[in-house]
Design a protein around this motif. Structure first.
Motif, mmCIF file in Angstrom:
data_model
loop_
_atom_site.group_PDB
_atom_site.id
_atom_site.type_symbol
_atom_site.label_atom_id
_atom_site.label_comp_id
_atom_site.label_asym_id
_atom_site.label_seq_id
_atom_site.Cartn_x
_atom_site.Cartn_y
_atom_site.Cartn_z
ATOM 1 N N ASP A 24 5.037 -1.249 -1.217
ATOM 2 C CA ASP A 24 5.181 -2.664 -0.871
ATOM 3 C C ASP A 24 6.669 -3.012 -0.954
ATOM 4 O O ASP A 24 7.150 -3.537 -1.952
ATOM 5 C CB ASP A 24 4.351 -3.515 -1.845
ATOM 6 N N ILE A 25 7.368 -2.716 0.132
ATOM 7 C CA ILE A 25 8.830 -2.771 0.100
ATOM 8 C C ILE A 25 9.339 -4.161 -0.289
ATOM 9 O O ILE A 25 10.255 -4.294 -1.086
ATOM 10 C CB ILE A 25 9.418 -2.342 1.471
ATOM 11 N N TRP A 34 4.366 -0.357 8.463
ATOM 12 C CA TRP A 34 5.792 -0.005 8.526
ATOM 13 C C TRP A 34 6.400 0.109 7.128
ATOM 14 O O TRP A 34 7.391 0.814 6.945
ATOM 15 C CB TRP A 34 6.592 -0.997 9.381
ATOM 16 N N GLU A 35 5.775 -0.541 6.139
ATOM 17 C CA GLU A 35 6.257 -0.375 4.764
ATOM 18 C C GLU A 35 5.865 1.015 4.237
ATOM 19 O O GLU A 35 6.652 1.686 3.574
ATOM 20 C CB GLU A 35 5.692 -1.471 3.862
ATOM 21 N N THR A 36 4.627 1.412 4.533
ATOM 22 C CA THR A 36 4.180 2.750 4.123
ATOM 23 C C THR A 36 5.060 3.801 4.783
ATOM 24 O O THR A 36 5.484 4.773 4.139
ATOM 25 C CB THR A 36 2.694 2.948 4.510
ATOM 26 N N TYR A 37 5.359 3.576 6.080
ATOM 27 C CA TYR A 37 6.257 4.499 6.790
ATOM 28 C C TYR A 37 7.599 4.619 6.059
ATOM 29 O O TYR A 37 8.060 5.718 5.758
ATOM 30 C CB TYR A 37 6.461 4.004 8.233
ATOM 31 N N GLN A 38 8.201 3.466 5.737
ATOM 32 C CA GLN A 38 9.497 3.487 5.039
ATOM 33 C C GLN A 38 9.394 4.178 3.686
ATOM 34 O O GLN A 38 10.285 4.908 3.273
ATOM 35 C CB GLN A 38 10.012 2.064 4.804
ATOM 36 N N GLY A 39 8.290 3.925 2.980
ATOM 37 C CA GLY A 39 8.079 4.550 1.674
ATOM 38 C C GLY A 39 8.049 6.067 1.792
ATOM 39 O O GLY A 39 8.699 6.769 1.020
ATOM 40 N N HIS A 58 -3.536 3.349 6.781
ATOM 41 C CA HIS A 58 -3.847 1.947 7.055
ATOM 42 C C HIS A 58 -5.145 1.763 7.835
ATOM 43 O O HIS A 58 -5.900 0.835 7.556
ATOM 44 C CB HIS A 58 -2.654 1.257 7.727
ATOM 45 N N VAL A 59 -5.422 2.668 8.773
ATOM 46 C CA VAL A 59 -6.685 2.568 9.504
ATOM 47 C C VAL A 59 -7.856 2.742 8.534
ATOM 48 O O VAL A 59 -8.841 2.014 8.580
ATOM 49 C CB VAL A 59 -6.742 3.613 10.653
ATOM 50 N N VAL A 60 -7.716 3.675 7.602
ATOM 51 C CA VAL A 60 -8.805 3.973 6.668
ATOM 52 C C VAL A 60 -8.942 2.893 5.586
ATOM 53 O O VAL A 60 -10.043 2.504 5.209
ATOM 54 C CB VAL A 60 -8.560 5.353 5.994
ATOM 55 N N PHE A 75 -3.303 -4.239 10.353
ATOM 56 C CA PHE A 75 -3.795 -3.310 9.331
ATOM 57 C C PHE A 75 -3.113 -3.434 7.965
ATOM 58 O O PHE A 75 -2.672 -2.441 7.384
ATOM 59 C CB PHE A 75 -3.708 -1.863 9.848
ATOM 60 N N PRO A 76 -3.037 -4.669 7.438
ATOM 61 C CA PRO A 76 -2.459 -4.840 6.103
ATOM 62 C C PRO A 76 -3.384 -4.302 5.002
ATOM 63 O O PRO A 76 -4.604 -4.289 5.164
ATOM 64 C CB PRO A 76 -2.336 -6.359 5.965
ATOM 65 N N ILE A 77 -2.778 -3.852 3.908
ATOM 66 C CA ILE A 77 -3.544 -3.453 2.717
ATOM 67 C C ILE A 77 -3.223 -4.449 1.611
ATOM 68 O O ILE A 77 -2.052 -4.666 1.286
ATOM 69 C CB ILE A 77 -3.155 -2.023 2.275
ATOM 70 N N GLU A 78 -4.258 -5.105 1.076
ATOM 71 C CA GLU A 78 -4.032 -6.090 0.010
ATOM 72 C C GLU A 78 -4.086 -5.389 -1.344
ATOM 73 O O GLU A 78 -5.129 -4.875 -1.755
ATOM 74 C CB GLU A 78 -5.069 -7.206 0.086
#
Ligand code: HEM
Ligand SMILES: [Ca+2]
Length: 191
Positions: A24-25, A34-39, A58-60, A75-78
Protein backbone atom coordinates in the motif's frame (compact mmCIF):
# COMPACT_ATOMS: atom_id res chain seq x y z
CA UNK A 1 -8.90 12.93 12.16
CA UNK A 2 -6.86 13.14 9.00
CA UNK A 3 -8.26 10.08 7.33
CA UNK A 4 -10.76 7.74 8.90
CA UNK A 5 -10.38 5.12 6.19
CA UNK A 6 -6.60 5.12 6.23
CA UNK A 7 -5.08 2.48 8.46
CA UNK A 8 -1.45 3.45 8.23
CA UNK A 9 -0.92 4.63 11.78
CA UNK A 10 -2.20 2.30 14.41
CA UNK A 11 -0.86 -0.65 16.33
CA UNK A 12 -3.90 -2.78 15.89
CA UNK A 13 -3.04 -4.27 12.55
CA UNK A 14 -3.05 -8.04 12.31
CA UNK A 15 0.10 -9.75 11.05
CA UNK A 16 -1.67 -10.51 7.75
CA UNK A 17 -2.52 -6.81 7.39
CA UNK A 18 1.13 -5.99 8.05
CA UNK A 19 2.12 -8.58 5.43
CA UNK A 20 0.31 -6.59 2.74
CA UNK A 21 0.89 -3.03 4.05
CA UNK A 22 4.22 -2.83 2.23
CA UNK A 23 2.29 -2.88 -1.04
CA UNK A 24 0.00 0.00 0.00
CA UNK A 25 2.40 2.61 -1.31
CA UNK A 26 0.35 5.69 -0.31
CA UNK A 27 -0.90 4.08 2.96
CA UNK A 28 -4.59 4.77 2.38
CA UNK A 29 -5.72 1.27 3.34
CA UNK A 30 -6.44 0.21 -0.24
CA UNK A 31 -4.00 -1.56 -2.54
CA UNK A 32 -4.40 -0.97 -6.26
CA UNK A 33 -2.73 -3.19 -8.87
CA UNK A 34 -0.19 -0.50 -9.77
CA UNK A 35 0.85 -0.34 -6.11
CA UNK A 36 1.42 -4.11 -6.03
CA UNK A 37 3.40 -3.72 -9.26
CA UNK A 38 5.59 -1.02 -7.69
CA UNK A 39 6.04 -3.13 -4.55
CA UNK A 40 7.27 -6.10 -6.58
CA UNK A 41 9.65 -3.84 -8.52
CA UNK A 42 11.04 -2.55 -5.21
CA UNK A 43 11.76 -6.19 -4.30
CA UNK A 44 13.88 -6.46 -7.42
CA UNK A 45 11.40 -8.51 -9.49
CA UNK A 46 11.40 -8.03 -13.27
CA UNK A 47 8.82 -5.91 -15.11
CA UNK A 48 7.20 -9.06 -16.50
CA UNK A 49 6.98 -10.92 -13.18
CA UNK A 50 5.76 -7.82 -11.39
CA UNK A 51 3.00 -7.23 -13.94
CA UNK A 52 1.94 -10.85 -13.88
CA UNK A 53 1.87 -10.97 -10.07
CA UNK A 54 -0.11 -7.72 -9.83
CA UNK A 55 -2.76 -8.90 -12.32
CA UNK A 56 -3.13 -12.36 -10.75
CA UNK A 57 -3.17 -11.21 -7.12
CA UNK A 58 -5.74 -8.50 -7.77
CA UNK A 59 -8.05 -10.57 -9.96
CA UNK A 60 -8.05 -13.34 -7.34
CA UNK A 61 -8.18 -11.25 -4.14
CA UNK A 62 -9.98 -7.96 -4.85
CA UNK A 63 -13.55 -9.29 -4.80
CA UNK A 64 -13.02 -11.26 -1.59
CA UNK A 65 -12.10 -8.08 0.28
CA UNK A 66 -14.95 -5.92 -1.04
CA UNK A 67 -18.67 -5.77 -0.34
CA UNK A 68 -21.17 -6.83 -3.00
CA UNK A 69 -21.03 -9.26 -5.83
CA UNK A 70 -19.65 -7.15 -8.66
CA UNK A 71 -15.96 -6.61 -9.19
CA UNK A 72 -14.69 -3.08 -9.06
CA UNK A 73 -13.05 -2.24 -12.43
CA UNK A 74 -9.82 -1.11 -10.74
CA UNK A 75 -9.55 -4.32 -8.67
CA UNK A 76 -8.73 -2.67 -5.33
CA UNK A 77 -7.83 -4.80 -2.29
CA UNK A 78 -9.18 -3.48 1.02
CA UNK A 79 -6.60 -4.15 3.70
CA UNK A 80 -9.15 -4.11 6.51
CA UNK A 81 -10.76 -7.19 4.94
CA UNK A 82 -7.59 -8.99 3.85
CA UNK A 83 -8.37 -12.00 6.07
CA UNK A 84 -11.05 -12.93 3.53
CA UNK A 85 -8.25 -13.37 1.01
CA UNK A 86 -7.11 -16.54 2.74
CA UNK A 87 -7.13 -19.68 0.62
CA UNK A 88 -6.81 -23.42 1.19
CA UNK A 89 -3.71 -25.64 1.08
CA UNK A 90 -1.71 -23.09 3.08
CA UNK A 91 0.32 -23.67 6.25
CA UNK A 92 -2.33 -22.23 8.61
CA UNK A 93 0.36 -20.01 10.14
CA UNK A 94 -2.24 -17.29 9.68
CA UNK A 95 -5.54 -18.08 11.35
CA UNK A 96 -8.92 -17.05 9.93
CA UNK A 97 -8.54 -13.61 11.55
CA UNK A 98 -5.11 -13.05 9.99
CA UNK A 99 -3.30 -13.57 13.29
CA UNK A 100 0.05 -15.36 13.42
CA UNK A 101 -0.01 -18.89 14.86
CA UNK A 102 3.50 -19.66 16.22
CA UNK A 103 2.79 -23.41 16.63
CA UNK A 104 1.96 -23.78 12.94
CA UNK A 105 5.05 -21.80 12.00
CA UNK A 106 7.23 -24.07 14.14
CA UNK A 107 5.54 -27.10 12.59
CA UNK A 108 6.78 -26.05 9.13
CA UNK A 109 10.38 -26.37 10.28
CA UNK A 110 9.83 -29.47 12.40
CA UNK A 111 8.31 -31.27 9.42
CA UNK A 112 10.32 -30.06 6.45
CA UNK A 113 13.65 -28.61 7.58
CA UNK A 114 15.53 -31.91 7.20
CA UNK A 115 18.96 -30.65 6.13
CA UNK A 116 19.18 -27.87 8.70
CA UNK A 117 16.54 -27.17 11.35
CA UNK A 118 16.93 -23.40 10.82
CA UNK A 119 16.30 -23.24 7.07
CA UNK A 120 14.52 -24.70 4.04
CA UNK A 121 15.97 -25.76 0.70
CA UNK A 122 14.08 -25.42 -2.56
CA UNK A 123 13.22 -29.15 -2.46
CA UNK A 124 11.96 -28.86 1.12
CA UNK A 125 9.65 -26.01 0.06
CA UNK A 126 8.27 -28.24 -2.68
CA UNK A 127 7.70 -31.03 -0.16
CA UNK A 128 5.87 -28.61 2.14
CA UNK A 129 3.63 -27.52 -0.74
CA UNK A 130 2.78 -31.11 -1.65
CA UNK A 131 1.96 -32.08 1.93
CA UNK A 132 -0.18 -28.99 2.54
CA UNK A 133 -2.41 -29.81 -0.41
CA UNK A 134 -6.03 -30.37 0.45
CA UNK A 135 -7.69 -32.83 -1.98
CA UNK A 136 -8.95 -31.22 -5.21
CA UNK A 137 -8.28 -27.71 -3.92
CA UNK A 138 -6.53 -26.77 -7.19
CA UNK A 139 -7.05 -23.07 -6.65
CA UNK A 140 -5.47 -23.27 -3.19
CA UNK A 141 -2.57 -25.34 -4.56
CA UNK A 142 -1.82 -22.67 -7.13
CA UNK A 143 -2.06 -19.84 -4.60
CA UNK A 144 0.14 -21.62 -2.07
CA UNK A 145 2.65 -22.41 -4.78
CA UNK A 146 2.96 -18.78 -5.87
CA UNK A 147 3.21 -17.59 -2.22
CA UNK A 148 6.01 -20.03 -1.41
CA UNK A 149 7.93 -20.09 -4.69
CA UNK A 150 8.04 -16.27 -4.79
CA UNK A 151 9.04 -16.25 -1.12
CA UNK A 152 11.86 -18.66 -1.89
CA UNK A 153 13.06 -16.51 -4.78
CA UNK A 154 12.82 -13.19 -2.93
CA UNK A 155 13.89 -14.43 0.50
CA UNK A 156 16.68 -16.94 -0.18
CA UNK A 157 20.12 -16.02 1.09
CA UNK A 158 23.41 -16.01 -0.80
CA UNK A 159 23.75 -19.76 -0.30
CA UNK A 160 20.38 -20.30 -1.99
CA UNK A 161 18.46 -21.38 1.11
CA UNK A 162 15.51 -19.85 2.91
CA UNK A 163 16.25 -19.18 6.56
CA UNK A 164 13.69 -19.56 9.32
CA UNK A 165 14.19 -15.88 10.11
CA UNK A 166 13.27 -14.86 6.55
CA UNK A 167 10.09 -16.93 6.70
CA UNK A 168 9.25 -15.48 10.11
CA UNK A 169 9.72 -12.00 8.68
CA UNK A 170 7.40 -12.55 5.72
CA UNK A 171 4.50 -13.19 8.13
CA UNK A 172 4.65 -9.63 9.50
CA UNK A 173 5.88 -8.06 6.26
CA UNK A 174 9.25 -6.91 7.63
CA UNK A 175 11.03 -9.11 5.07
CA UNK A 176 9.70 -6.86 2.31
CA UNK A 177 11.05 -3.68 3.94
CA UNK A 178 14.47 -5.32 4.43
CA UNK A 179 14.63 -6.69 0.93
CA UNK A 180 13.55 -3.34 -0.61
CA UNK A 181 16.34 -1.58 1.30
CA UNK A 182 18.87 -4.13 0.02
CA UNK A 183 17.70 -3.72 -3.58
CA UNK A 184 17.79 0.10 -3.31
CA UNK A 185 21.29 0.04 -1.79
CA UNK A 186 22.56 -2.25 -4.55
CA UNK A 187 21.06 0.02 -7.21
CA UNK A 188 22.63 3.19 -5.80
CA UNK A 189 26.02 1.43 -5.74
CA UNK A 190 25.68 0.54 -9.40
CA UNK A 191 24.90 4.15 -10.41
C1 HEM B 1 6.76 -10.85 -2.86
C2 HEM B 1 5.51 -10.78 -2.45
C3 HEM B 1 4.83 -11.79 -1.58
C4 HEM B 1 5.31 -12.94 -1.00
C5 HEM B 1 6.71 -13.53 -1.09
C6 HEM B 1 4.23 -13.53 -0.24
C7 HEM B 1 4.33 -14.72 0.48
C8 HEM B 1 3.35 -15.25 1.27
C9 HEM B 1 3.48 -16.42 2.10
C10 HEM B 1 4.72 -17.30 2.21
C11 HEM B 1 2.30 -16.63 2.73
C12 HEM B 1 1.98 -17.74 3.73
C13 HEM B 1 1.35 -18.91 3.10
C14 HEM B 1 1.22 -20.05 4.07
O1 HEM B 1 1.15 -19.85 5.30
O2 HEM B 1 1.20 -21.23 3.61
C15 HEM B 1 1.41 -15.58 2.30
C16 HEM B 1 0.11 -15.45 2.69
C17 HEM B 1 -0.76 -14.49 2.19
N1 HEM B 1 -0.46 -13.45 1.36
FE1 HEM B 1 1.35 -13.04 0.57
N2 HEM B 1 3.12 -12.74 -0.36
C18 HEM B 1 3.44 -11.67 -1.17
C19 HEM B 1 2.61 -10.65 -1.54
C20 HEM B 1 1.29 -10.55 -1.22
C21 HEM B 1 0.40 -9.53 -1.71
C22 HEM B 1 0.77 -8.38 -2.65
C23 HEM B 1 -0.83 -9.82 -1.20
C24 HEM B 1 -2.13 -9.08 -1.36
C25 HEM B 1 -2.22 -7.79 -1.47
C26 HEM B 1 -0.70 -11.01 -0.38
C27 HEM B 1 -1.72 -11.61 0.34
C28 HEM B 1 -1.60 -12.73 1.11
C29 HEM B 1 -2.71 -13.36 1.80
C30 HEM B 1 -4.16 -12.89 1.79
C31 HEM B 1 -2.18 -14.46 2.49
C32 HEM B 1 -2.93 -15.45 3.38
C33 HEM B 1 -3.12 -16.71 2.61
C34 HEM B 1 -3.53 -17.86 3.48
O3 HEM B 1 -2.98 -18.01 4.58
O4 HEM B 1 -4.41 -18.63 3.07
N3 HEM B 1 0.61 -11.42 -0.41
N4 HEM B 1 2.06 -14.75 1.42
CA1 LIG C 1 -3.04 2.59 -1.58
Amino acid sequence: MASSSGIGNNDELTPLQKHVMFFDINKDGIIYPWETYQGFRKLGRSVFRSLLAAVLIHVVTSGKTRPGKWPSPLFPIEIKNIKFGKHGSDSDAYDSEGRFVPEKFEEIFKKYAHNNSESLTSEEVNELLKKNREPKDYFGWLNAMTDWRILFDVGKNKDGILTKEAVRDVYDGTLFEQKAREVAAKKSKEN
